[in-house]
Motif scaffolding. Structure first.
Motif, PDB file in Angstrom:
ATOM      1  N   GLY A 294       0.960  -0.958   0.476  1.00 23.38           N
ATOM      2  CA  GLY A 294       0.258   0.655  -0.036  1.00 23.38           C
ATOM      3  C   GLY A 294       0.817   1.234  -0.100  1.00 23.38           C
ATOM      4  O   GLY A 294       0.247   2.252   0.276  1.00 23.38           O
ATOM      5  N   TYR A 295       1.747   0.932   0.616  1.00 21.16           N
ATOM      6  CA  TYR A 295       2.803   1.997   0.696  1.00 21.16           C
ATOM      7  C   TYR A 295       3.811   2.912  -0.441  1.00 21.16           C
ATOM      8  O   TYR A 295       4.421   4.272  -1.401  1.00 21.16           O
TER       9      TYR A 295
ATOM     10  N   ALA B 125      -4.560  -0.126   1.372  1.00 24.79           N
ATOM     11  CA  ALA B 125      -3.014   0.372   1.686  1.00 24.79           C
ATOM     12  C   ALA B 125      -2.508   0.455   2.910  1.00 24.79           C
ATOM     13  O   ALA B 125      -2.022   1.053   3.105  1.00 24.79           O
ATOM     14  N   GLU B 126      -3.387   0.733   4.146  1.00 21.55           N
ATOM     15  CA  GLU B 126      -3.259   1.767   5.510  1.00 21.55           C
ATOM     16  C   GLU B 126      -2.994   0.287   6.259  1.00 21.55           C
ATOM     17  O   GLU B 126      -3.166   0.285   7.547  1.00 21.55           O
TER      18      GLU B 126
ATOM     19  N   ALA C  67      -0.885   0.833   8.709  1.00 21.46           N
ATOM     20  CA  ALA C  67      -0.353   1.875   9.580  1.00 21.46           C
ATOM     21  C   ALA C  67      -2.111   1.506  10.784  1.00 21.46           C
ATOM     22  O   ALA C  67      -2.266   2.153  11.705  1.00 21.46           O
TER      23      ALA C  67
ATOM     24  N   ASN D   8      -7.229   4.390  17.108  1.00 21.66           N
ATOM     25  CA  ASN D   8      -6.597   4.378  15.786  1.00 21.66           C
ATOM     26  C   ASN D   8      -6.999   3.592  14.583  1.00 21.66           C
ATOM     27  O   ASN D   8      -7.042   4.605  13.855  1.00 21.66           O
TER      28      ASN D   8
ATOM     29  N   THR E 139     -10.282   5.725  13.729  1.00 18.38           N
ATOM     30  CA  THR E 139      -9.967   7.509  13.042  1.00 18.38           C
ATOM     31  C   THR E 139      -9.392   7.295  11.618  1.00 18.38           C
ATOM     32  O   THR E 139      -9.795   8.040  10.440  1.00 18.38           O
ATOM     33  N   VAL E 140      -8.232   6.444  11.134  1.00 15.64           N
ATOM     34  CA  VAL E 140      -7.710   6.620   9.693  1.00 15.64           C
ATOM     35  C   VAL E 140      -8.944   5.891   8.976  1.00 15.64           C
ATOM     36  O   VAL E 140      -8.835   6.142   7.815  1.00 15.64           O
TER      37      VAL E 140
ATOM     38  N   GLU F  57     -11.497   8.995   8.733  1.00 19.90           N
ATOM     39  CA  GLU F  57     -10.328   9.186   7.642  1.00 19.90           C
ATOM     40  C   GLU F  57     -10.422   8.787   6.362  1.00 19.90           C
ATOM     41  O   GLU F  57      -9.939   9.970   5.413  1.00 19.90           O
ATOM     42  N   GLU F  58     -10.216   8.075   5.888  1.00 20.88           N
ATOM     43  CA  GLU F  58     -10.302   7.389   4.412  1.00 20.88           C
ATOM     44  C   GLU F  58     -11.738   6.639   3.799  1.00 20.88           C
ATOM     45  O   GLU F  58     -11.305   6.475   2.742  1.00 20.88           O
TER      46      GLU F  58
ATOM     47  N   TYR G  13     -13.384   4.343   4.513  1.00 20.60           N
ATOM     48  CA  TYR G  13     -14.151   2.949   4.763  1.00 20.60           C
ATOM     49  C   TYR G  13     -15.233   2.992   5.808  1.00 20.60           C
ATOM     50  O   TYR G  13     -16.394   2.196   5.424  1.00 20.60           O
TER      51      TYR G  13
END
Lengths: 464, 296
Positions: free
Chosen positions: A106-107, A418-419, A422, A452, A455-456, A459-460, A462
């Motif tokens: 994903g990076y 991709a996350e 993270a 976490n 939050t991700v 933010e993305e 999903y």
């Protein structure tokens, strides 16, 4: 007047010399070298048993055969994906080939080349890879649908390795039975693994299998530097408990109280049976202790098998292999333990040298697949698993390959987003490290982990 | 003519101003801008303005506050150790009878080794050969005198101290060089007069030499303070985050946030907080030094 002219000439000479030095220095000459027709392919590699054979055998032969120059950089795991991500984001085209881990993809997924057209043009036989391997290590339907993103090289998931000579020794058998009430054998549950590890953890001066120890002996270990090493090792507990991290609707299951049981167990295991230095080891370093007779059992990522079976070590010929033990009461009713499907392969970045880079990959990983496995003990293709010459090349394959194969059937394929790194890899490693070191209470650390992830995902986009 | 007199100096300093804007102002403004956005490493172009949310998230996070505390103790520790040892060694080396001898030159070169070595190399040396728990030099020496080995880098109780000592070892030569040069400029006549008046070596050092090199001490302290505050390479190579995040200095946290957790916005917020802290630190220190100068 004349003196002034001499000084001017001297200054001019120094300036010209400086320019010349810059012009011939490697940094400035990079473009020129390729303008001369010399193709240079740069590879970013993961440490492992493939490095030496590539450096000493495959790369020199390929360079001799084709005139193409190959430069390989081997970086520690945590630095490797970060460096590849930075080069990809900067658009530098620095690396043509890179190590592939599904969890890292994903990076830099936008900069990776689709291998399918190259395979078609060069008659690459894709059918040598099983569907499961293709799905877990060669495709990513979420980020790059319909494409082949990498060649699998060593898909793997960890197994349990132990000293057969110590486990079979009559004194050890009798003492273990007297202390724990059952026979000393490869563990069937994680609690049994703890018992065995605790049993074999002994100070210098004690005996093991009738021999006096000159240095302390430890019962079990993995490499657990935080966060990368810790994540890799502790995820075996997380997945063995039947947790997935999150489901297809991005709802996390890491808020389950069973995670607290898991981290409490892990803390006990680490504190009572691991060598203290394990906290500074990143990946396979603990196998050096195993090889040198300072560890009775170990987590074994299969690419470390040659390290455990090092002919110069004390463990060689006395290494047993079994699947990871079951977590009693696990949420997925798993009959054995499991970790994520790791290891990986090789991917190609979209660079002007992609055509040449693919030819190199095909030469090493298809045309020389059998030779590659004989030299590295890395398996990915059917012709590697089935080749008689390969199977006869090492005594330990008789016991190693069945355990490896059985464990692979339970390997957890990481979600394609991709996350993943993270939300799972780094935060789970931090969670375990923070609890073990007492930085946070288990409950607070679990809350942080869950927050976490949510939050991700929020933010993305999903989840809402 | 008058206009030429006005514009000509600007012509000379313009390249410097442009260079300063490109290398200093632009990155600072960009960093601040990023810190106000949500940016992930894997999608750098996808930037969402979030105001001061990244900053608020940091100040709510106990681990960030822990990192600030770690950075504080690391910076103070390095500064005190480097300045004190730098002063002590330079005082001995600059003494008449020792100054300029072959032995002094040898020891000066010896002390300079960690300063000229790459920081990553110093960190690796420290981790693999000096502080390694079983085979490292420190525990070997401790073992020779029959003491229990120390945890060093693998113990949360000692990792920060070990990291501070190793970084100070690297910084002492900087202090030593400046202090030695400063002490060497003090005329022998002044020292000899004090000796005639019956002053002891300690009195001469504290009452005569030290006041005469106080500006050098201020300068070195400020340089070491700011250097230790933003130290990354050595800590990364030596101890990483350290057990229990015990060596998680802020510069390491920036790297970790930006790369390991791919949160570029948060990493820039930490960087900007660091920038603010070091700027305040420098201004306060310079003002304090000027104030003490004016009092005298």
């Amino acid at each position: 007047m004349r003196e002034g002219k001499t000084k001017q000439r001297a200054t001019l000479l120094v300036a010209v010399a400086t320019l010349l030095v810059f012009a011939v220095s490697p940094v400035f000459a990079g473009g020129a070298r390729e303008a001369d027709g010399q193709v240079t392919i740069r590879i970013a590699e993961h440490p492992g048993p493939h490095v030496q054979p590539l450096e000493e055998y495959f790369i020199p032969r390929y360079e001799e055969l084709t005139g193409v120059r190959i430069e390989m950089e081997v970086l520690p795991p945590d630095q490797l994906w970060q460096r590849m991500a930075l080069e990809a984001q900067s658009g530098s085209n620095y690396y043509d080939i890179g190590y592939h881990s599904p969890g890292w993809f994903g990076y830099y997924y936008e900069s990776v080349a689709d291998l399918r057209p190259y395979m078609e043009r060069n008659n690459f036989d894709l059918s040598q890879y099983s569907e499961a391997v293709q799905e877990s290590h060669m495709t990513n339907e979420l980020l790059r649908p319909g494409e082949i993103i990498a060649l699998a090289r060593n898909p793997q998931t960890p197994i349990y390795a132990y000293r057969t000579d110590w486990f079979a020794h009559p004194d050890e058998q009798a003492n273990f039975r007297a202390e724990y009430g059952y026979d000393l054998a490869p563990p069937e549950t994680w609690e049994q693994l703890y018992d065995i590890a605790e049993f074999f953890t002994r100070p210098a001066g004690a005996t093991v299998a009738g021999e006096t120890l000159s240095e302390a002996l430890y019962g079990y270990s993995a490499s657990i530097s935080a966060p990368g090493g810790m994540a890799r090792a502790f995820l075996a507990i997380v997945y063995s408990m039947g947790l997935d991290g999150f489901d297809e609707n991005y709802q996390t299951d890491l808020d389950n109280p069973i995670l607290l049981d898991g981290v409490a167990y892990w803390q006990r295991l680490v504190e009572n049976t691991f060598p203290p230095a394990a906290a500074t080891w990143n990946f396979l370093e603990h196998l050096d202790y195993f090889r040198n007779g300072r560890l009775a059992s170990a987590e074994l990522w299969p690419e470390g098998v040659m390290r455990a079976e090092d002919p110069a070590g004390q463990a060689v010929g006395n290494v047993g292999y079994s699947t990871f033990p079951r977590w009693e009461g696990n949420l997925a009713d798993l009959p054995i333990g499991r970790s994520f499907l790791g290891g990986g392969g090789i991917l190609m970045f979209d660079t002007p040298r992609s055509e040449e880079a693919f030819k190199f990959l095909q030469w090493v990983y298809e045309e020389n697949a059998v030779e590659f496995t004989k030299r590295t003990a890395m398996f990915a293709r059917n012709d590697q698993f089935e080749n008689e010459e390969v199977l006869a090349s090492a005594d330990f394959y008789d016991t190693f390959l069945p355990a490896f194969g059985e464990q692979m059937a339970y390997g957890f394929p990481r979600q394609d987003i991709a996350e993943w790194g993270a939300v799972m890899y780094t935060p789970v490693g931090e969670f375990a490290a923070d609890v073990i070191s007492g930085v946070m209470t288990p409950q607070a650390a679990q809350q942080r982990l869950v927050n976490n992830m949510n939050t991700v995902f929020r933010e993305e986009g999903y989840i809402d | 003519m008058a206009s030429q007199r006005f514009f000509r100096p600007w012509g000379f300093i313009l390249p410097g101003i442009v260079l300063g804007i490109i290398t200093l102002v632009v990155p600072i403004v960009m960093g601040f801008r990023y810190s106000l956005h949500r940016i992930r490493l894997y999608r750098l172009s996808d930037q969402v303005f979030v105001g001061f949310q990244n900053y608020m998230r940091l100040f709510d996070d106990p681990l960030f506050m822990m990192s600030v505390r770690v950075t504080f103790w690391f910076t103070i520790g390095c500064t005190i150790l480097a300045v004190v040892f730098g002063l002590a060694i330079s005082a001995v080396m600059s003494t008449r009878g020792i100054r300029g001898t072959g032995a002094a030159r040898f020891y000066m070169a010896f002390y300079l080794v960690p300063f000229v070595a790459t920081q990553v190399v110093v960190g690796m040396l420290g981790r693999l050969y000096i502080w390694e728990p079983e085979y490292g030099m420190i525990n070997w020496i401790i073992g020779l005198v029959g003491m229990d080995p120390v945890g060093g880098l693998i113990s949360a109780d000692t990792a920060l101290m070990v990291t501070t000592i190793t970084n100070s070892w690297r910084l002492v030569p900087l202090a030593l060089l400046v202090f030695y040069a400063a002490l060497a400029t003090i005329p022998d006549a002044i020292v000899e007069s004090a000796e005639v008046d019956g002053a002891s070596a300690l009195t001469i050092f504290f009452r005569i030499k030290l006041p005469m090199i106080r500006f050098h001490i201020s300068f070195v302290t400020l340089i070491i303070l700011t250097s230790a505050f933003r130290e990354f390479d050595l800590v990364y190579a030596l101890s990483g985050l350290g057990p229990g995040r015990s060596t998680n200095v802020m510069s390491l946290l920036v790297y970790h946030m930006g790369l390991s957790t791919a949160n570029i916005g948060l990493a820039n917020a930490i960087s900007f907080i660091m920038f603010g802290m070091v700027a305040v630190l420098a201004v306060v220190y310079i003002k304090a030094a000027k104030l003490s100068e004016m009092r005298e």
